[in-house]
Design an enzyme around this catalytic site. Structure first.
Site, PDB file in Angstrom:
ATOM      1  N   ASP A   3       0.576  -1.190   0.129  1.00 46.01           N
ATOM      2  CA  ASP A   3       0.060   0.725   0.532  1.00 46.01           C
ATOM      3  C   ASP A   3       0.828   1.022  -0.427  1.00 46.01           C
ATOM      4  O   ASP A   3       1.761   1.274   0.186  1.00 46.01           O
ATOM      5  CB  ASP A   3      -0.754   0.165   0.945  1.00 46.01           C
ATOM      6  CG  ASP A   3      -1.843   1.372   0.773  1.00 46.01           C
ATOM      7  OD1 ASP A   3      -2.385   1.520  -0.265  1.00 46.01           O
ATOM      8  OD2 ASP A   3      -3.487   0.680   1.422  1.00 46.01           O
TER       9      ASP A   3
HETATM   10  C1  BGC Z   1      -5.185   3.224  -0.026  1.00 46.61           C
HETATM   11  C2  BGC Z   1      -4.978   2.371  -1.125  1.00 46.61           C
HETATM   12  C3  BGC Z   1      -5.045   2.946  -2.370  1.00 46.61           C
HETATM   13  C4  BGC Z   1      -3.436   4.105  -2.243  1.00 46.61           C
HETATM   14  C5  BGC Z   1      -3.691   4.039  -3.788  1.00 46.61           C
HETATM   15  C6  BGC Z   1      -4.042   4.295  -0.203  1.00 46.61           C
HETATM   16  O1  BGC Z   1      -3.913   5.405   0.784  1.00 46.61           O
HETATM   17  O2  BGC Z   1      -5.051   2.729   0.963  1.00 46.61           O
HETATM   18  O3  BGC Z   1      -6.416   1.632  -1.246  1.00 46.61           O
HETATM   19  O4  BGC Z   1      -5.319   2.121  -3.122  1.00 46.61           O
HETATM   20  O5  BGC Z   1      -3.404   4.359  -1.736  1.00 46.61           O
HETATM   21  O6  BGC Z   1      -4.127   5.617  -4.361  1.00 46.61           O
END
Ligand code: BGC
Length: 731
Positions: free
Chosen positions: A258
């Site tokens: 993530d």
């Molecule tokens: C989120 C993810 C997301 C990623 C990219 C993170 O803050 O938890 O679900 O895909 O950001 O934007």
């Protein structure tokens, strides 16, 4: 013409085609061939971001970059290379599909397939290789701000629904990146909370949907969660990634972190991470030209390799996984071209939205609103006019169009009745996320009292009143990064609803939310419709249901508790933990499993959802009374549409274990089928029960166990509306 490659080096001009470029060759041969040609530096470069949403390929070998996009409800607009600000493109508006809670509420895997295929086409058209979604974290508490991005509280329902989504996306040569692996069930302290739960709950409740996505859906990517499990961050978690995902499940895709979820180079090397994105190392990510070189899996990894402090076994495995991803996606020359904002996608969004709406209550047939009988309709509530596709965190979108509920209602009514609108309350007047603005002016000068008085006056003048409220995508509502603060509706909506109910008994309350809310007024409101966040076609889809063009057939994918204390996470658990740890004392008893064990009557039960028609269930029968280890038992029931209009019913099979060495839920969902029936029509629904559906996970043995003994198969219209049962024995 394809270039040939001199052994170990770059493509040369000659007659031979490099094996890795030859799509007729087996995938693994191509991966090995490409890997053999790469330098240490090139391999490391594959493993970390080079911009906010991309990672490098191998330019020397003509191997392209990897481009990711959020996910999971539409394709996120372009941001700048190294900033979260908008890139300012004019061709990156998308179709917003309904939130995943709505999809799960359709209880229809065909809708998942349509969703996956459609969003995959949009991703493909926009040149993306990895879609950051779907999300399948279990709905453990109604306070979790991200529940709207997930598929509810039940492992079986989410497993069935996630598979066609993944397959549909990947048909387009776009990888689905299933997130957030694992036990990411709250936003409070999401970057550091260590989730403590028993192996049984992990295996029975929190992992099945991920496993189904990998083993049945064939997902090419998985995103690690922010939180910790067993003291290690999930993005580099030996137990989850190496042992469970890669070894036990045989996952051959990439583990993507993530954004900012990586915290340690050695753990990232050895504990199963393959690609690092979004790392937020102090000072490095802000405008420094070499920020990405400082990622944990960038220069620090290279230095360890060069010094010989770590070997190349993990490196080669990670690089192979990324190459496999690239061959499956960006280097797949046979993939379709995709499409963006097509009429078909719009129609898909509207259809899924209509099929996911859940009619929670409908006393006296208040819904559908009969336009031949009403002259004036009062629509009240901020969510009737507020755009919901902007906000909520990383799933925020820039849409080509969004039809709000009021617009949808006005379009459906035309000149057949008058529609008056009153705001009723003021919630969130903002309308921007990362530079995408709704452009709506929601400013309001009237006092809260005046807003209620005006709404009541409108309700008195009208023949039918539709209140459209719920939550929204701002902080502490349905939004990433923070949880809700209460189960109750915000912004004084309860008071507005009570006042409307007193003014006009022909009232329907429509809730736009991704979470359950408390309804202290429920006995005074004849009709309640759960409409979710339903995307670009929200308003049209709502009007379809409100005026009866679509007969509702959604069922709740999670329990609506009457009070927060009625959820296992709040009664027995330690939500949200002490800042360092959260202990899931509710164990396997999540959602209806808790309510049924504790004998708590929910406000609306898991699986509940009404229709404008009625369904009668015949007797539930089975073809035998006992089941052998290799056998199969068939349960059947006739379902008849006893009303006067066509409708669809999600017929549900639950199984309860009557004698077991370990405590088990009263019953658990093990099958469902949605049948569409014309008035008077009867269809036979059958469910095959096999022993593997009857097991539980024994933590002491570290294995699934199927115990002989007596079981009950329950068939019904909801977890609290069982129409028949049969008892059988497993020999
Ligand atoms: C989120 C993810 C997301 C990623 C990219 C993170 O803050 O938890 O679900 O895909 O950001 O934007």
């Amino acid at each position: 013409m394809l270039a040939a490659v001199a052994c170990g080096g770059a493509p040369q001009r000659s007659g031979d085609v490099a094996l890795y470029l030859d799509e007729s060759q087996p995938l693994e041969k191509r991966v090995a061939d490409a890997l053999a040609r790469m330098t240490l530096e090139e391999k490391v470069a594959l493993l970390h971001a080079q911009s906010k949403f991309s990672s490098a390929g191998v330019p020397r070998l003509g191997i392209p970059e990897v481009w990711c996009t959020d996910g999971p409800h539409g394709i996120r607009p372009e941001v700048l290379w190294d900033e979260w600000d908008q890139a300012g493109w004019t061709n990156d508006s998308c179709t917003a599909f309904p939130a995943l809670t709505c999809l799960a509420a359709t209880w229809n895997p065909e809708m998942s397939a349509l969703y996956g295929r459609s969003i995959g086409e949009e991703a493909r058209y926009r040149g993306k290789d990895v879609l950051l979604g779907p999300g399948v974290n279990i709905y453990r508490t109604p306070l979790n701000g991200r529940n709207f991005e997930y598929m509810g509280e039940d492992p079986y329902l989410s497993s069935r629904m996630v598979v066609p989504y993944v397959q549909g996306v990947q048909q387009n040569g776009v990888a689905a990146c299933v997130k957030h692996f694992a036990v990411n069930n709250q936003e409070v302290q999401r970057h550091k909370v260590d989730v403590v739960l028993d192996d049984r709950a992990l295996n029975e409740i929190y992992l099945p949907a991920f496993r189904a996505a990998v083993q049945q859906g064939g997902a090419w990517a998985i995103m690690g969660a922010y939180n910790k499990y067993k003291g290690e961050h999930c993005c580099h978690n030996r137990y989850l990634l190496n042992d469970i995902l890669k070894r036990n499940w045989g996952f051959d895709g990439v583990v993507i972190s993530d954004w900012g979820g990586v915290h340690d180079t050695r753990e990232a090397i050895f504990n199963g991470l393959d690609m690092e994105f979004g790392t937020w190392t102090d000072g490095l990510n802000w405008g420094a030209t070499n920020a990405y070189d400082n990622y944990y899996l960038a220069r620090p990894y290279l230095e360890l390799l060069r010094k010989g402090e770590v070997g190349t076994e993990e490196l080669d495995d990670k690089a192979s996984r990324v190459l496999r991803l690239i061959f499956r996606t960006s280097m797949n020359s046979r993939k379709p071209f995709g499409s963006l904002c097509s009429p078909e996608h719009n129609a898909a969004a509207r259809r899924i939205a209509g099929e996911g709406m859940v009619l929670l209550r409908n006393e006296g047939g208040v819904l559908p609103v009969d336009l031949s009988k009403v002259k004036t309709i009062a629509v009240v509530g901020e969510n009737a006019v507020k755009m919901m596709t902007v906000g909520g965190g990383s799933s925020s979108l820039k849409v080509k169009h969004e039809c709000t509920p009021l617009e949808g209602i006005r379009a459906a009514v035309g000149d057949r009745a008058g529609v008056i609108y009153e705001r009723g309350y003021v919630g969130d007047v903002t309308g921007d996320y990362n530079g995408v603005v709704t452009g709506q002016d929601l400013s309001e000068k009237r006092s809260a009292r005046a807003l209620i008085d005006d709404a009541v006056a409108a309700a008195r003048r009208a023949d039918a009143v539709i209140f459209i409220g719920g939550l929204n995508k701002s902080d502490h509502q349905d939004s990433e990064g923070a949880d809700r603060l209460q189960l109750g509706l915000p912004y004084g909506q309860d008071e507005v609803i009570e006042a409307l109910a007193a003014a006009n008994s022909n009232l329907a309350v429509v809730l736009v939310s991704g979470n359950a809310v408390a309804m202290p007024w429920v006995e005074r409101v004849p009709a309640v419709l759960q409409a979710w966040y339903s995307g670009s076609e929200a308003g049209n889809a709502l009007a379809d249901v409100v005026f009866g063009a679509v007969n509702p057939s959604g069922k709740l994918p999670f329990t609506f508790p009457a009070r927060l204390e009625d959820c296992g996470a709040h009664a027995a658990g330690e939500y949200p933990g002490d800042g360092e740890r959260v202990v899931y004392r509710d164990g396997i008893f999540v959602g209806y499993r808790w309510a049924e064990k504790e004998n708590i009557k929910p406000l609306f039960a898991f699986g509940h959802g009404l229709s404008y028609t009625t369904f009668a269930y015949g007797g539930v029968e089975s073809d035998r009374t006992s089941l052998t280890a290799s056998g199969k038992l068939r349960v059947r029931v006739d379902v008849t549409n006893t009303g006067s209009r066509e409708g669809a019913e999600a017929v549900q099979l639950y199984i309860g274990d009557e004698e077991s060495s370990l405590p088990r839920p009263v019953k658990e969902l093990k099958g469902f089928e949605k049948v569409r029936l014309a008035p008077g029509e009867t269809r036979t629904v059958t469910f095959d029960i096999t022993p593997d559906m009857l097991g539980y996970y024994d933590d002491a043995k570290g294995a699934w166990v199927v115990e002989p003994g007596e079981f009950t198969a329950y068939v019904g219209a909801a977890s609290d509306d069982i129409r028949g049962r049969v008892v059988f024995t497993l020999k």
